[in-house]
Design a protein around this motif. Sequence first.
Motif, PDB file in Angstrom:
ATOM      1  N   ALA A 168       1.751   1.948  -3.403  1.00 30.83           N
ATOM      2  CA  ALA A 168       0.578   2.110  -4.277  1.00 30.83           C
ATOM      3  C   ALA A 168       0.470   0.964  -5.274  1.00 30.83           C
ATOM      4  CB  ALA A 168       0.621   3.464  -4.995  1.00 30.83           C
ATOM      5  N   LYS A 191       0.832  -1.212   0.000  1.00 35.17           N
ATOM      6  CA  LYS A 191       0.000   0.000   0.000  1.00 35.17           C
ATOM      7  C   LYS A 191       0.859   1.252   0.000  1.00 35.17           C
ATOM      8  CE  LYS A 191      -3.937   2.094   2.364  1.00 35.17           C
ATOM      9  NZ  LYS A 191      -4.880   1.994   3.519  1.00 35.17           N
ATOM     10  N   SER A 192       1.993   1.199   0.688  1.00 34.55           N
ATOM     11  CA  SER A 192       2.895   2.353   0.702  1.00 34.55           C
ATOM     12  C   SER A 192       3.506   2.608  -0.671  1.00 34.55           C
ATOM     13  CB  SER A 192       4.007   2.133   1.733  1.00 34.55           C
ATOM     14  OG  SER A 192       4.841   1.045   1.345  1.00 34.55           O
ATOM     15  N   ASP A 209      -1.388  -2.708  -6.177  1.00 32.88           N
ATOM     16  CA  ASP A 209      -2.567  -3.529  -5.900  1.00 32.88           C
ATOM     17  C   ASP A 209      -2.454  -4.875  -6.608  1.00 32.88           C
ATOM     18  OD1 ASP A 209      -4.998  -4.440  -5.125  1.00 32.88           O
ATOM     19  OD2 ASP A 209      -6.174  -3.224  -6.511  1.00 32.88           O
TER      20      ASP A 209
END
Length: 201
Positions: A142, A139-140, A144
């Motif tokens: 970005a 998530k850090s 997915d």
Amino acid sequence: MKLKVANGSAELQVSDAAFGHAYNPALVFQVVNAYRAAGRAGTKAQKSRAMVRGGGRKPRPQKGGGTSRAGSIRSPIWVGGGRAFAAVPRDFSQKINRKMYRGALRAMFSELVRQDRLLVTDALAIEAPKTRLLAGHLKSLALDNVLIIVETVDEKLFLAARNLPGVEVLTVAALNPLSLASHDKVLATVAAVKLIEERLQ
């Protein structure tokens, strides 16, 4: 050619022969299709009229009964008969030369670099095989839908990633064109990029 390292300011020098190749969509399509075809079992089998038990004699006289002519009770149009065009076990594999396979991987990695979909990181190690730890790290960045490429087997990383949808972890030895084509981004360690460069030159 230089690749920017995601979690640092340094840049990684790589060969243009491996990561600056022209994209060949026809070759990539052929290699990906061949890889998928090689994974097919091809074990489907049905019985033809020659394989079905019974039907050795003519079931009724040819003439005089007022019914259709029949030579066997195992005809494909009879209940319990064999299949007209029975499926047989087959091999779906296609011949792909080593030069073609490497050329497709060069084209795919080069296109990933051109589209800024290849990210390089110094190291990707987690303290424990916990999904939330890896999910927070991705998530850090970005990320997915991502393919993570590492140089050697990391059991903690594999266990942490197996419950994350859209995340796949592969070693360089297990790298394949289908996985490269199935993810939006690719995250590779510096050591993995060096191994890939050696294999594609």
